[in-house]
Enzyme design. Structure first.
Site, PDB file in Angstrom:
ATOM      1  N   SER A 211      65.180  29.006 -19.522  1.00  0.00           N
ATOM      2  CA  SER A 211      65.605  27.624 -19.314  1.00  0.00           C
ATOM      3  C   SER A 211      66.541  27.574 -18.121  1.00  0.00           C
ATOM      4  O   SER A 211      67.362  28.477 -17.911  1.00  0.00           O
ATOM      5  CB  SER A 211      66.324  27.094 -20.562  1.00  0.00           C
TER       6      SER A 211
ATOM      7  N   ARG B 296      23.185  13.242   3.080  1.00  0.00           N
ATOM      8  CA  ARG B 296      23.649  12.867   1.737  1.00  0.00           C
ATOM      9  C   ARG B 296      22.891  13.644   0.664  1.00  0.00           C
ATOM     10  O   ARG B 296      22.573  13.130  -0.402  1.00  0.00           O
ATOM     11  CB  ARG B 296      23.498  11.346   1.495  1.00  0.00           C
TER      12      ARG B 296
ATOM     13  N   HIS C 226      51.469  25.305 -46.166  1.00  0.00           N
ATOM     14  CA  HIS C 226      52.105  24.024 -45.833  1.00  0.00           C
ATOM     15  C   HIS C 226      53.389  24.237 -45.017  1.00  0.00           C
ATOM     16  O   HIS C 226      54.252  23.376 -44.962  1.00  0.00           O
ATOM     17  CB  HIS C 226      52.435  23.203 -47.088  1.00  0.00           C
TER      18      HIS C 226
ATOM     19  N   SER D  37       2.316  20.176   0.570  1.00  0.00           N
ATOM     20  CA  SER D  37       3.383  19.180   0.435  1.00  0.00           C
ATOM     21  C   SER D  37       4.072  19.314  -0.921  1.00  0.00           C
ATOM     22  O   SER D  37       5.279  19.098  -1.043  1.00  0.00           O
ATOM     23  CB  SER D  37       2.812  17.763   0.602  1.00  0.00           C
TER      24      SER D  37
ATOM     25  N   SER E 137      25.051  15.373 -12.722  1.00  0.00           N
ATOM     26  CA  SER E 137      25.359  16.271 -11.613  1.00  0.00           C
ATOM     27  C   SER E 137      26.854  16.429 -11.354  1.00  0.00           C
ATOM     28  O   SER E 137      27.389  17.544 -11.379  1.00  0.00           O
ATOM     29  CB  SER E 137      24.666  15.774 -10.334  1.00  0.00           C
TER      30      SER E 137
ATOM     31  N   ARG F 184      14.817  13.247 -16.714  1.00  0.00           N
ATOM     32  CA  ARG F 184      16.175  13.535 -16.247  1.00  0.00           C
ATOM     33  C   ARG F 184      16.742  12.346 -15.484  1.00  0.00           C
ATOM     34  O   ARG F 184      16.016  11.527 -14.949  1.00  0.00           O
ATOM     35  CB  ARG F 184      16.292  14.803 -15.410  1.00  0.00           C
TER      36      ARG F 184
ATOM     37  N   ARG G  24      29.347  19.798 -12.195  1.00  0.00           N
ATOM     38  CA  ARG G  24      30.023  20.531 -11.121  1.00  0.00           C
ATOM     39  C   ARG G  24      31.492  20.785 -11.476  1.00  0.00           C
ATOM     40  O   ARG G  24      32.070  21.780 -11.061  1.00  0.00           O
ATOM     41  CB  ARG G  24      29.969  19.741  -9.817  1.00  0.00           C
TER      42      ARG G  24
ATOM     43  N   ARG H  67      46.522  29.057 -10.082  1.00  0.00           N
ATOM     44  CA  ARG H  67      47.582  29.649 -10.897  1.00  0.00           C
ATOM     45  C   ARG H  67      47.095  30.556 -12.021  1.00  0.00           C
ATOM     46  O   ARG H  67      47.732  31.556 -12.336  1.00  0.00           O
ATOM     47  CB  ARG H  67      48.441  28.538 -11.533  1.00  0.00           C
TER      48      ARG H  67
ATOM     49  N   ASP I 299      22.943  17.744  -0.724  1.00  0.00           N
ATOM     50  CA  ASP I 299      23.560  19.053  -0.490  1.00  0.00           C
ATOM     51  C   ASP I 299      22.544  20.160  -0.301  1.00  0.00           C
ATOM     52  O   ASP I 299      22.671  20.991   0.598  1.00  0.00           O
ATOM     53  CB  ASP I 299      24.541  19.389  -1.618  1.00  0.00           C
TER      54      ASP I 299
ATOM     55  N   ARG J 285      51.510  28.100 -23.107  1.00  0.00           N
ATOM     56  CA  ARG J 285      50.482  27.866 -22.090  1.00  0.00           C
ATOM     57  C   ARG J 285      49.090  28.003 -22.697  1.00  0.00           C
ATOM     58  O   ARG J 285      48.169  27.264 -22.337  1.00  0.00           O
ATOM     59  CB  ARG J 285      50.661  28.847 -20.923  1.00  0.00           C
TER      60      ARG J 285
END
Length: 494
Positions: free
Chosen positions: A295, A82, A165, A109, A340, A335, A344, A14, A84, A309
């Site tokens: 309205s 498992r 005020h 490695s 995580s 860490r 996101r 939106r 990503d 808004r």
């Protein structure tokens, strides 16, 4: 097309602009990861790693944009692995088999651990997204400031009732009030520019930030590690890397950005709330379309829905830095992964919120409507009270005791307040003064003392010095003038 049977965040469906939504889209994220793998391979080849071939690099370059089919592969692999990033590695291997060796195996490695580690891919990608999103926010904020500067200059000397005020106080001008809103946004612009200008890259730092894996890859040649990061920064468009990283760049970076954007959210609420109050008083209004419905029941209503808004979205943005503070302070040692999931959500959200609010503010500030007759009417209800000090001083100039004059004014003012509040009549203090013999020495001067411009001080000058040609705002917006002059007012999506 929206998926009507599944939840979608309203920020995306939106409110936020397509440009901001694209930055945080799944395709942009996945494509940026592939760019990071490409840049790393190119840089390592440039620095002498013979295992990385031109053919492998070209294979990655050819498949930078992640296809719909690749996303299906990624989704299937993530259900199995498992993980990503590993799922994305697998999908890139499938798209570009000639590059599989350097993506998945690499030189050693340790190089495998480096390249497929999510922190090196996702953190650098996040820094790119943060930079690009800040670069989208800043000119939009500058446009809103520009809108307000034009408005402030136009109405710099139109007197209007001031409030402290939320009670009637000394008059200011319509432009002077807008200048206050503007200054708050300029402070936000400075803060956001600061975090943008000081944003750096993580680069290739190894699994805990020691660069140990690269010491092995480059056989202890530390100059090549430094050169690698210099090349990566150049490719990604950053001046340098953070001096210290652990497995991630410090989450203090996210918090600094969130603090700046949350402060902007507070400014937006402040401005929009003022507009809502002024709309209630019928002295100023936000723009309304001819077909807009206020309205479903009360057809005459013209609600300040844009400003409402802004307040609604701003409430979320102004508090989102709390999440980043807790995420930063909860990172253990080198860490933990409890950052995580929330990042996101919160990183895209704080920018989608900022973008949505800026769209609204651009629309509102470019079309603010002023009602001078209502402003004059409101002033006339209160100005006699404001003028009493000047009336007393005039009497003193005629040799009348100040205390005696003060007492007469006090009595007449209380009588006037009574008829206003109890009987609902207009302010008749001046009429009472003109009928009271005590004030006869200055009867002929009283009308001149009711000129509203006598009470606005240097309001017009203050606006001109701040927002006028070569003023403070002019200098702040100089770098954004191209965007401001070439961009039409943001249009609301709904």
């Amino acid at each position: 097309m929206p998926k009507y049977d599944e939840y979608e965040t309203p920020l995306a469906s939106r409110y936020a602009s397509p440009e901001m939504r694209k930055i945080f889209s799944a395709r942009e994220r996945a494509t940026t990861w592939r760019k990071l793998w490409l840049w790393l391979a190119e840089a390592e080849k440039q620095l002498g790693l013979a295992q990385i071939t031109d053919k492998a690099i070209e294979a990655i370059r050819t498949h930078l944009v992640v296809s719909d089919e690749a996303f299906q592969v990624i989704a299937a692999e993530e259900r199995i692995r498992r993980h990503d990033v590993m799922s994305h590695v697998f999908a890139l291997e499938k798209d570009a088999p000639d590059a599989a060796g350097i993506i998945h195996v690499g030189a050693t490695s340790c190089y495998v651990c480096l390249l497929i580690s999510p922190v090196n891919v996702t953190d650098n990608a996040d820094l790119i997204f943060l930079r690009n999103a800040l670069d989208l926010v800043l000119p939009k904020l500058a446009k809103v400031i520009h809108n307000l500067s034009q408005f402030a200059l136009k109405y710099k000397d139109l007197p209007t009732l001031g409030f402290t005020h939320y009670q009637a106080a000394q008059p200011i001008t319509v432009g002077r009030r807008a200048a206050q809103w503007m200054q708050d946004l300029v402070l936000d612009l400075e803060d956001i520019e600061y975090v943008r200008n000081n944003l750096k890259f993580r680069g290739a730092q190894g699994t805990t930030g020691t660069q140990a894996s690269f010491m092995e890859i480059f056989h202890g040649d530390t100059s090549k590690i430094d050169q690698l990061n210099k090349i990566l920064c150049e490719k990604a468009g950053f001046a340098s890397c953070y001096d210290i990283s652990t497995q991630t760049y410090t989450r203090k970076v996210d918090l600094r950005i969130a603090n700046a954007l949350s402060a902007f959210g507070a400014s937006a609420i402040r401005i929009a709330t003022d507009i809502r109050h002024l709309a209630h008083d019928k002295v100023l209004d936000e723009p309304h379309e001819a077909t807009q419905t206020g309205s479903s029941a009360m057809s005459y209503k013209m609600n300040p829905m844009r400003s409402e808004r802004v307040c609604s979205l701003g409430r979320k943005l102004s508090n989102i830095n709390v999440n980043f503070s807790e995420t930063f302070s909860s990172q253990w040692l080198e860490r933990t992964l409890d950052d995580s999931a929330i990042r996101r959500i919160d990183i895209p959200e704080m920018f989608l919120l900022s973008d949505s609010i800026l769209t609204l503010l651009d629309d509102v500030t470019n079309g603010l409507v002023v009602f001078p007759a209502m402003i004059k009417s409101q002033l006339e209800q209160e100005l006699p009270f404001m003028a009493t000090e000047n009336i007393i001083m005039k009497l003193v100039a005629h040799g009348v005791s100040r205390q005696e004059a003060h007492e007469h004014i006090r009595i007449l003012s209380r009588e006037t307040v009574h008829v206003m509040k109890i009987e609902g009549r207009k302010n008749d203090l001046i009429e009472r003064i003109k009928k009271t013999e005590f004030f006869k020495p200055i009867w002929d001067d009283i009308d001149d003392l009711l000129d509203a411009k006598l009470f606005i001080g240097r309001s017009a000058e203050i606006v001109e010095r701040y927002a006028g040609s070569n003023g403070v705002v002019d200098g702040k917006l100089e770098k954004y003038k191209g965007y401001i002059t070439s961009t039409v007012t943001a249009q609301l999506h709904v």
